[in-house]
Design an enzyme around this catalytic site. Structure first.
Site, PDB file in Angstrom:
ATOM      1  N   HIS A 183      -5.093  -2.264  13.401  1.00 11.60           N
ATOM      2  CA  HIS A 183      -6.259  -2.623  12.211  1.00 11.60           C
ATOM      3  C   HIS A 183      -5.355  -1.952  10.998  1.00 11.60           C
ATOM      4  CE1 HIS A 183      -9.865  -2.402  10.217  1.00 11.60           C
ATOM      5  NE2 HIS A 183      -9.980  -0.981   9.812  1.00 11.60           N
ATOM      6  N   ASP A 233      -5.803  -1.410   7.047  1.00 17.12           N
ATOM      7  CA  ASP A 233      -6.548  -1.329   6.122  1.00 17.12           C
ATOM      8  C   ASP A 233      -6.107  -1.761   4.581  1.00 17.12           C
ATOM      9  OD1 ASP A 233      -8.915  -0.371   7.090  1.00 17.12           O
ATOM     10  OD2 ASP A 233      -7.976   1.505   7.494  1.00 17.12           O
ATOM     11  N   ASP A 257     -14.403  -2.538  12.054  1.00  8.08           N
ATOM     12  CA  ASP A 257     -14.486  -1.277  11.262  1.00  8.08           C
ATOM     13  C   ASP A 257     -15.547  -1.392  10.271  1.00  8.08           C
ATOM     14  OD1 ASP A 257     -13.655   1.385  10.853  1.00  8.08           O
ATOM     15  OD2 ASP A 257     -12.168   0.700   9.467  1.00  8.08           O
ATOM     16  N   ASP A 309      -5.622   1.858  14.473  1.00  2.00           N
ATOM     17  CA  ASP A 309      -5.270   1.793  12.851  1.00  2.00           C
ATOM     18  C   ASP A 309      -3.721   1.811  12.707  1.00  2.00           C
ATOM     19  OD1 ASP A 309      -7.688   2.126  12.354  1.00  2.00           O
ATOM     20  OD2 ASP A 309      -7.882   3.999  11.358  1.00  2.00           O
ATOM     21  N   HIS A 313     -13.565  -3.058   3.410  1.00  2.77           N
ATOM     22  CA  HIS A 313     -14.511  -2.017   3.712  1.00  2.77           C
ATOM     23  C   HIS A 313     -13.982  -0.548   3.318  1.00  2.77           C
ATOM     24  CE1 HIS A 313     -12.131  -2.604   7.474  1.00  2.77           C
ATOM     25  NE2 HIS A 313     -11.894  -1.289   7.317  1.00  2.77           N
TER      26      HIS A 313
END
Ligand code: ZN
Length: 1221
Positions: free
Chosen positions: A172, A174, A287, A524, A655
């Site tokens: 994941h 970000d 998420d 993550d 997000h």
């Protein structure tokens, strides 16, 4: 009306003159040009006398010679065009869209209230029903804390019914959170993507899924070895590397508007199609903090077949799991067919990390996260270099030369460390090999163990050392917090470890109906180091081989993609349908994630401004590209600037972007990107408009925005236009209406000097008669260098019109000054002038009104007490209030994500001696309340001539330390008896009914308000429309609370590791409507929606007219691009130029009609009649209906003459192509 008749007469005489000119064969070129003007619906600059006409003809002729050469081949169409000119003259004139003001379509009658989702097509699971049924009591479920003790039913599995386990490796990433996008990419994501290519190319059994296209794009741009790109493409082609969702980011679903949601998906999909030729089929949103059915609608509309979501309230997860309904077909509550259903899978446990994805017991699952294996020498990466150390003696030389006396190093080959340690020679004097004296020696210390982290610095046993690294106290992810670590899989333990893992898998499978089981494997930023790849893949492969070799266990297990999972049961299982949404999310206890609906509202407003400019620039850029094929090179050169702006709007939908949950440094990075994007958009709009209005010297000039670009400190300031005595030149404004309907809008500009004889002329050169001149203030300070001129412009649907501003002769046009009344402003304003009066004492009550609206304010607190809009009246009171957060050590408190109030009851914001300023005019009247302490607030209520809403503006600055750990909120009290029901929107796309429950704490009753909240009873409806996403609720019957800003001093334990204290001076804008409701309920098939008037007013907040200025005059003073208006409930969502040459995507959204609207429910759109003829002529006749991101064709046998039908609530996309030039 009179004016329009005169214009038509004039046009007729112009036509005949032109025909004459044609007949004497003087100017073939002139005719061509005339036709062009006619079809663009352009009006020449000046009218009416014949001298002017002759000048105009000459002027145009000279400009035409050049154009003629370029356009010779197009001359063929002249005769055809001329025929049309004759036809038009003979009574078949183009229908003028001047009268398409949407208020014509609003009935003077009550709106329909109490509408409810239709019954005939009731879903199997309705989320409102689930909320009714659930207790929200949170009992302890044992190892699966939020569930129950799962028992495996062994009989379910047999030789023919094996459990198929799909282990899906993922990472994941970000796009900005703790680090900026670029830093994440540089330090982590680049390596993860490199490793994916390397490792998947090595081992054909491996699979991986990837979600964020922004990072793929960054990787593609930086990767030097073309072989890597070829390999990546081959992996994608083979399906082993699967792109899931494929948006630019994994967008937030609470604050994001559906325009931006689609934009960020289109950015990703267009990139994927252009570079990898892939069309994603499955969604992956593990998420986002709560999930919206709008996203399900959009994914389905983009051609997706399934989706995975994760952050759903734990009580709902448990409820659905208990009925094996964690997989369902997600349906829009207003939908009456199954077409838009999409298969949705909810992950059942606490998180998407490895401890919470293999089964109910995180203690067990964590042991199968082999990244958490204690390190061993196998995983050492330090290469042996030509010198014996991983470190250079040059550095030692330099340090010594700088006067250093000692140094410590660490990354040295383990064998060398061991050797030196065995001889106690880890400390030595480092000497250059060529040195023949001791002078340059420096004392050097080598750390003996594997790493510089705590487990490897206290002594030889990392297991012991690690216990003294107190940062690793839960909830840190670094190691297993359940006191059981992973074991390397060996021949001797594989049997026992397989059984342990399988037990978890089987338990998890008990929660689903199919025999397929999805096991995400990642977290993550995982898989950034090769040793992690080796640890995970080697250990899992050993387990897989062992398990698959035992048929009596009835299990098949492998690495797989998300697609392999969904396809394993495609067509076999039918899932129940579910309607509703998944807000407000709680991950544990009473920790509801409703804080982020409001965190950092400055940037939430900034985002909406950027979004409106992206939309308006898309449309005007498309128009310029279609209509100016000969300027395409210049327009194409702007494309990279445009792509940058689109991608950064997309990036902020992440997000941790628009949510306000990133670190300050990351937020600043986003703001800089947004600012630069706006600069680009200003440039692109300017070039497009100058092309369309035929400005001279386009290359060397630029139109500027009247509302200055927002930056990190201000979202709106006005440009000041100065005309001094020396240069008595005019300023010229272009007003651009990007909406598909006409309207009257208030425009205010700031001018210098402070005189009242300003002349404002419209595009016909006619002076605007009604101008209101206002004083300009900054909070309570009078700005003496400027005046404000406010006037109303009539904008045609999708049009450009030029206005000019200058100073008239003294004898003409002296405009009315507004009258200002001040209360509590002090002595300095006393007796300043006739139209400014100042009082020290405030009256108890102050009343203001215009033809539609009556307002009563309290003098004591400067807030509204009563509101009448036409025949509807309510005792509408407003009040600023605050919440605190919980106190005490080790007590969870509010932070960027979470709202945990100190009290169920909000406290009044206590202030005294507020200043009140009333500006009364013939067009706009403003009531302003200025509060100084405890925080500066300017609260403004305005009413505008002809409008049936009130405008509210709140400007505040929560910078004071006295405002720590507080949330600022505005409460509306009304007489409306809505009980516990209120309505909020989802992504500006649809309304949803909310119910306040006492069984849920206050913070769980707060919902996202991306654009709208309303409450209603059988008599009236109160709607608040918002220019920025915020949180809202109705805490009691008749009340509406809207959260405005928050300042929080601590982290809320969700990984951000900081509070929210970077508050900015923020201005938020709203419109408030009060409408009468019909006591008759709407037909049950009607979706919930705001009234047509509210929908139109909302579009005007989100896509306000764009004002640009320059000192130059355009050649053409007005263009409108629509020949006929759109049906009154169809919104021109976008017209986007694609990356492919000559291709455009037209987005039409039908809101649907309520009983307040006169527009036909099923009206169709015919593009050849909608657009101006010249646009139609530039388009290929054949058009194609596409999926929402234009990856798939949906209907290909359409033409610009087809009757296009957009169903209620739906968005249709049509691909248009321009004819070859
Ligand atoms: Zn995330």
């Amino acid at each position: 009306m009179m004016f329009r008749l005169a214009k038509k007469k004039w046009m007729r005489s112009l036509y005949w003159t032109i025909v004459l000119v044609f007949l004497v064969s003087l100017l073939t070129a002139f005719i061509y040009y005339f036709v062009l003007i006619d079809e663009l619906e352009i009006k020449p600059k000046t009218i009416v006398n014949s001298d002017n006409l002759e000048k105009q003809i000459n002027y145009r002729l000279s400009g035409l010679e050049l154009g003629l050469k370029q356009n010779r081949d197009l001359l063929k169409s002249i005769r055809f065009k001329l025929d049309r000119v004759f036809k038009d003259i003979n009574g078949n004139l183009n229908k003028d869209n001047e009268d398409s003001d949407p208020s014509d379509y609003i009935r003077d009658q009550s709106i329909c209230a109490k509408s409810s989702p239709q019954k005939e097509f009731k879903p199997n699971i309705s989320m409102p029903d689930v909320y009714e049924e659930l207790k929200f009591d949170n009992p302890d479920g044992g190892v699966w804390k939020q569930g129950w003790d799962l028992i495996v039913n062994e009989t379910l599995f047999s030789k023919g019914h094996k459990l198929k386990v799909f282990v899906v490796p993922h990472s994941h990433n970000d796009p900005g959170w703790i680090k900026t996008f670029d830093r994440y990419f540089r330090e982590q994501t680049k390596h993860i993507l490199d490793n994916i290519v390397t490792k998947l190319s090595e081992d054909p059994k491996l699979r991986f899924i990837w979600a964020e296209t922004s990072y793929l794009s960054a990787w593609w741009e930086t990767v030097k070895d073309p072989k890597m790109k070829t390999q990546m493409k081959a992996l994608v082609d083979s399906g082993r590397l699967e792109i899931v969702t494929g948006g630019w980011v994994m967008n937030d679903e609470a604050n994001v508007h559906y325009f931006a949601m689609i934009t960020q998906m289109v950015e990703g999909h267009e990139w994927l199609m252009d570079h990898l030729g892939v069309k994603p089929k499955y969604g992956w949103a593990i998420d986002p903090f709560g999930l919206s059915p709008t996203m399900a609608y959009i994914l389905k509309g983009m051609g997706f077949e399934g989706m995975v979501i994760q952050r759903v309230h734990y009580a709902i997860k448990k409820y659905l799991a208990s009925k094996q309904e964690l997989e369902f077909r997600w349906r829009q509550y207003w939908e009456h067919k199954a077409d838009s259903d999409i298969v949705c899978h909810i992950e059942p446990f606490y998180s998407y990390d490895v401890p919470h994805t293999c089964g109910p017991d995180p203690k067990v699952c964590c042991q199968f996260d082999f990244k958490r294996l204690p390190p061993s020498k196998v995983y050492l990466l330090i290469p042996i270099q030509s010198n014996p150390f991983g470190l250079s003696p040059t550095m030692a030389y330099i340090l010594k030369g700088m006067g250093f006396e000692g140094m410590v190093i660490q990354r040295v080959h383990y064998a060398i460390k061991k050797y030196l340690a065995s001889k106690q020679e880890l400390e030595f004097r480092w000497r250059q090999y060529w040195e023949h004296k001791a002078d340059s020696d420096i004392v050097c210390h080598i750390e003996p163990f594997y790493s510089y982290d705590v487990p490897h610095t206290c002594g030889p046993d990392p297991k012991v050392c690690c216990q003294f690294d107190f940062k690793r106290l839960p909830p840190s992810k670094v190691k297993c917090p359940w006191k059981a670590s992973p074991h390397k899989i060996t021949d001797s333990n594989v049997h026992q470890r397989s059984l342990l893992l399988l037990d978890q898998y089987r338990k998890k499978s008990m929660l689903y109906k199919t025999k397929s089981l999805l096991i995400p494997l990642g977290d993550d930023f995982r898989f950034d180091k090769l040793e992690e790849w080796d640890a995970q893949t080697e250990n899992y492969q050993k387990l897989f081989d062992y398990i698959n070799a035992r048929p009596e266990w009835n299990v098949e297990i492998k690495f797989s993609t998300l697609g392999e999972y969904f396809e394993s049961f495609k067509g076999i299982h039918s899932f129940p349908t579910l309607s509703g949404d998944f807000f407000t999310y709680s991950d544990r206890d009473d920790h509801y994630w409703s804080g982020y609906y409001t965190s950092k509202p400055f940037f939430k407003r900034f985002e909406r401004i950027l979004e409106s400019h992206v939309r308006s620039t898309e449309i005007i850029f498309s128009m310029a590209s279609i209509l100016n094929p000969h300027s395409l090179d210049r327009l194409n050169a702007l494309m990279p600037l445009f792509v940058y702006a689109r991608q950064n709007l997309a990036l902020f939908q992440h997000h941790d972007g628009i949510t306000g949950t990133a670190k300050d440094i990351v937020v600043n990075d986003y703001a800089n990107r947004m600012y630069r994007s706006l600069e680009n958009l200003e440039k692109i709009s300017s070039q497009s408009i100058m092309n369309l209005l035929h400005y001279e010297n386009i290359e060397s000039n630029q139109l500027k925005l009247v509302d200055k670009l927002p930056n990190s400190f201000s979202t709106s300031t006005k440009s000041l236009f100065i005309i001094d005595d020396n240069n008595n030149q005019n300023w010229h404004f272009v007003i651009y209406n990007s909406l598909g309907f006409a309207s009257y809008e208030l425009v205010c500009i700031h001018l210098q000097p402070m005189v009242n004889n300003w002349c404002i002329k419209d595009n016909d050169g006619v002076e605007v008669e009604d101008i209101q001149m206002n004083r300009v203030w900054s909070m309570d300070k009078l700005l003496t260098d400027r005046v404000e001129a406010c006037f109303v412009v009539h904008m045609k649907a999708l049009s450009l019109a030029e206005y000019s501003v200058g100073i008239c002769d003294e004898k003409r046009g002296v405009h009315k000054k507004s009258a200002v009344t001040l209360y509590n402003f002090g002595q300095s304003f006393n007796n300043l002038s006739e139209d400014l009066v100042s009082f020290d004492e405030t009256p108890t009550e102050i009343q203001l009104d215009n033809e539609n609206i009556g307002l009563t304010f309290s003098g004591a607190d400067g807030m509204l007490r009563k509101l009448s809009i036409r025949d509807v009246t309510t005792n509408l009171r407003m009040k600023f209030m605050t919440y605190g957060t919980r106190s005490g050590k080790k007590v969870q408190k509010s932070g960027a994500y979470i709202f945990l109030p100190d009290n169920e009851n909000a406290q009044d914001l206590v202030y005294s001696n507020c200043k009140i300023r009333i500006t009364k005019g013939n067009i706009v009247t403003r009531f302003e309340t200025i509060i100084e302490k405890p925080i500066p607030i300017r609260h403004q209520i305005s009413i505008i001539k002809g409008k049936r809403y009130i405008e509210m503006e709140n400007e505040f600055f929560l910078s004071q330390s006295s405002f720590g750990n507080k949330e600022l909120m505005i409460r509306f009290y009304s007489d409306i008896q809505n009980d516990d029901i209120f309505y909020t929107d989802l992504n500006g796309f649809q309304m949803i009914k909310r119910k306040r429950y006492n069984k849920i704490p206050l913070q769980g009753n707060i919902y996202p308000m991306p654009t709208t909240v309303y409450i209603e009873d059988t008599k009236q409806r109160l709607s608040v429309l918002s220019g920025q996403p915020l949180g809202a609720t109705s805490p009691r019957s008749g009340w509406v609370d809207i959260f405005l800003d928050r300042r929080l001093l601590q982290d809320d334990q969700r990984g951000l590791n900081q509070g929210v204290v970077d508050n900015r001076k923020t201005k938020e804008i709203f419109k408030i409507l009060l409408e009468s409701t019909s006591s008759e309920p709407t037909a049950p098939t009607q979706p919930l929606k705001p009234s047509l008037e509210a929908q139109i007013e909302l579009q005007k907040i989100l896509s306000p007219p764009i004002l640009m200025y320059s000192t130059m005059k355009s050649t053409i003073s007005e263009i409108y691009f629509l020949h006929n208006p759109l049906p009154c409930n169809i919104h021109l969502l976008n017209m986007r130029r694609s990356s492919k040459a000559n291709t455009y995507s037209l987005y039409l959204h039908r809101w649907g009609v309520g009983c307040d609207a006169k527009c036909a429910a099923n009206s169709t759109v015919v593009l050849s009649q909608l657009f101006s003829p010249f646009i139609t002529k530039s388009l290929e006749p054949q058009i194609t209906r596409m999926s929402l991101s234009s990856l798939h064709e949906k209907e290909s046998d359409l033409s610009i003459d087809s009757q296009l039908n957009v169903e209620e609530m739906h968005i249709n996309v049509y691909r248009l192509r321009t004819r070859g030039v």
